[in-house]
Design a protein around this motif. Structure first.
Motif, short mmCIF file in Angstrom:
data_model
loop_
_atom_site.label_atom_id
_atom_site.label_comp_id
_atom_site.label_asym_id
_atom_site.label_seq_id
_atom_site.Cartn_x
_atom_site.Cartn_y
_atom_site.Cartn_z
N LYS A 35 -17.30 25.13 -1.34
CA LYS A 35 -15.87 25.00 -2.24
C LYS A 35 -16.65 25.54 -3.73
O LYS A 35 -15.80 25.80 -4.56
CB LYS A 35 -15.81 23.60 -2.31
CG LYS A 35 -15.25 23.13 -1.07
CD LYS A 35 -14.27 23.89 -0.45
CE LYS A 35 -13.85 23.46 0.81
NZ LYS A 35 -12.76 24.43 1.44
N LEU A 37 -17.32 24.26 -6.47
CA LEU A 37 -16.65 23.51 -7.68
C LEU A 37 -17.89 22.78 -8.45
O LEU A 37 -19.04 22.62 -8.19
CB LEU A 37 -15.81 22.23 -6.97
CG LEU A 37 -14.68 22.71 -6.35
CD1 LEU A 37 -14.00 21.56 -5.60
CD2 LEU A 37 -13.59 23.31 -7.13
N THR A 38 -17.39 22.69 -9.87
CA THR A 38 -18.53 22.24 -10.81
C THR A 38 -18.50 20.74 -11.02
O THR A 38 -17.47 20.13 -10.30
CB THR A 38 -18.20 22.72 -12.29
OG1 THR A 38 -16.96 22.25 -12.60
CG2 THR A 38 -18.18 24.27 -12.14
N GLN A 41 -15.53 19.33 -12.45
CA GLN A 41 -14.16 19.50 -11.91
C GLN A 41 -14.11 18.17 -10.86
O GLN A 41 -12.97 17.70 -10.58
CB GLN A 41 -14.19 20.89 -11.34
CG GLN A 41 -13.90 21.88 -12.05
CD GLN A 41 -13.76 23.42 -11.35
OE1 GLN A 41 -14.75 23.54 -10.50
NE2 GLN A 41 -12.86 24.14 -11.76
N ASP A 92 -8.86 26.15 -0.63
CA ASP A 92 -10.04 26.08 -1.68
C ASP A 92 -9.25 25.87 -2.88
O ASP A 92 -8.08 26.18 -3.19
CB ASP A 92 -10.54 27.54 -1.56
CG ASP A 92 -11.42 27.89 -0.35
OD1 ASP A 92 -12.35 27.05 -0.12
OD2 ASP A 92 -11.08 28.70 0.47
N LEU A 94 -9.22 24.41 -7.22
CA LEU A 94 -8.95 22.98 -7.87
C LEU A 94 -7.72 22.23 -7.41
O LEU A 94 -7.81 21.03 -7.12
CB LEU A 94 -9.18 23.19 -9.20
CG LEU A 94 -8.84 21.83 -10.29
CD1 LEU A 94 -10.13 20.85 -9.92
CD2 LEU A 94 -8.87 22.19 -11.47
#
Length: 462
Positions: A35, A37-38, A41, A92, A94
């Motif tokens: 994914k 993502l940070t 996030q 996928d 946010l």
């Protein structure tokens, strides 16, 4: 056979719904290459959506569950779980992950149907047994799922995405079970009758983990009915149901001890939800999954099983909760604060894991004691209402806390600062409980002193 058939299917559903091998590794999966993502996030923009959606859906789902007689909401919950894990695999971005959290919030809010369905299709004489079966099978499913995920990761060396596939397979099996359940012909409010009034839980709402408030299985007041429901046994419209709920609510919360225990319940459950929701993000910072082998599954398994044991111990501890309750709660809340401080301040994953296990076990013990204390003064239908309201208040507080310290729209603090605040939060609760116990002790001594001072006069008058 009448009891066995629905109980078997409901337990099968509860087991596979909670058998989720990917659960202890969700943060690592979202922040991994699948994914990408940070942390900001995941923690500040994705996870808070679950809290908000759970709060927003809780009361509507409560009414819809009763109006539709449970089974359709069980199907809705099963569908929500399938949608959640399909999206976790295929979607996928946010926005997609935020939508996923909404569906997971819908599934969580719909758990009310699981914990109330069985009481509408079996006789009151079987309530104790079916409660034990349904409650224990969910805990066992949760522990088995965590252990399965860890074993697949450590021994079979599978990728995290394969745990998502395993979880999807489990919830897909769970999706089949509700279709075989008989459709109830009664409910607590909209379609009630004399038998429905004696429900042990009616519409018990729990929270998030995996939940974790234990029910008083040996309560003696099984034949009591609520104040407002004594008047009629016919079906009711929405307005009548709302008036009944308000009447019972005002009647219950007029009692000082009940109000005090309920406030404590909401405060501690709020903090517990926050810790459980964001513990994986803390672990990921201390021991990144892309660099080291992680053992989140073992930790979740041990904390679930130890929590269940702690809950069972409450019924056997030689503690007078009416006398020493505030002091015991104070000391144990302080222990929970210390656990969180250790998790936050000491950069050792093993101390962090151990403190988390102790934290969850302590919460299970405390919340079970609170359950017994509140239930002791309630009939069964009000028991359902009170714990529903308490859970709603906990979610309301959690939403406020999430908005303030977690959400990017608020302070958006880093995970270590968050856990430092959570530790302080439990320390404040401990201080409040200590003051409450000292106040009660001073009042009791003053009362005893007044009695002693009046005794000579009473003797003279004789």
């Amino acid at each position: 056979m009448c009891m066995l058939y629905p109980t078997l299917w409901l337990c099968l559903y509860g087991f596979f719904c909670n058998l989720r091998p990917s659960e202890p590794f969700l943060t690592a999966y979202l922040m991994g290459p699948e994914k990408n993502l940070t942390e900001a996030q995941v923690v500040s923009e994705i996870y808070p959506i679950w809290t908000y959606s759970y709060l927003a859906l809780l009361f509507p789902i409560f009414l819809v569950t009763d109006y539709l007689c449970y089974k359709p909401v069980l199907l809705l919950q099963a569908t929500s779980y399938v949608v959640t894990y399909v999206m976790l695999l295929k979607a996928d971005g946010l926005l997609a992950m935020q939508l996923l959290e909404f569906f997971f919030g819908l599934a969580t809010a719909s758990e009310i149907a699981y914990y109330s369905y069985i009481y509408s299709v079996v006789e009151p004489a079987h309530y104790q047994k079916v409660t034990a079966y349904c409650r224990s099978v969910t805990l066992f499913g949760s522990a088995a799922g965590s252990l399965t995920g860890q074993l697949l990761l450590s021994l079979a060396e599978v990728q995290l995405v394969h745990l998502i596939y395993a979880t999807l397979a489990s919830v897909a099996i769970a999706f089949v079970a509700p279709w075989f359940l008989p459709m109830p012909k009664r409910s607590l409010f909209f379609h009630n009758n004399p038998e429905a009034q004696s429900s042990v839980t009616g519409a018990l709402i729990r929270n998030g983990d995996k939940s974790e408030s234990e029910m008083p299985l040996h309560h003696k007041g099984i034949s009591k009915v609520s104040l407002s429901s004594e008047k009629t046994h016919r079906g009711h419209g929405l307005w009548e149901v709302l008036k009944m709920l308000l009447t019972d609510f005002l009647h219950c919360y007029r009692r000082g001890p009940l109000l005090a225990w309920s406030v404590w319940w909401a405060l501690v459950t709020c903090g517990y939800f926050q810790v459980v929701n964001y513990a994986q993000a803390l672990w990921e910072n201390i021991r990144p999954s892309h660099e080291y082998v992680i053992y989140n599954g073992y930790v979740e398994t041990m904390s679930t099983l130890l929590g269940a044991v702690a809950a069972l111990l409450v019924g056997h501890l030689p503690v007078s909760w009416t006398v020493w309750g505030e002091l015991a709660m104070c000391l144990l809340s302080l222990l929970m604060a210390a656990c969180l401080l250790i998790m936050d301040m000491l950069p050792s994953i093993w101390l962090c894991y151990g403190s988390y296990i102790l934290f969850r076990a302590t919460y299970m013990l405390l919340i079970t004691a609170a359950t017994y204390q509140i239930a002791a003064s309630l009939d069964m239908q009000r028991y359902a209402l009170v714990f529903g309201v308490n859970t709603f208040l906990a979610l309301l507080l959690q939403t406020s806390l999430t908005l303030l310290v977690v959400d990017s729209a608020g302070l958006g603090l880093d995970i270590f600062t968050q856990f430092f605040i959570y530790s302080g939060y439990f320390a404040v609760i401990s201080a409040i409980l200590l003051l409450a116990w000292l106040y009660k002790l001073a009042r009791r001594r003053k009362s005893d002193g007044d009695v002693l001072s009046q005794s000579p006069a009473d003797l003279d008058s004789l």
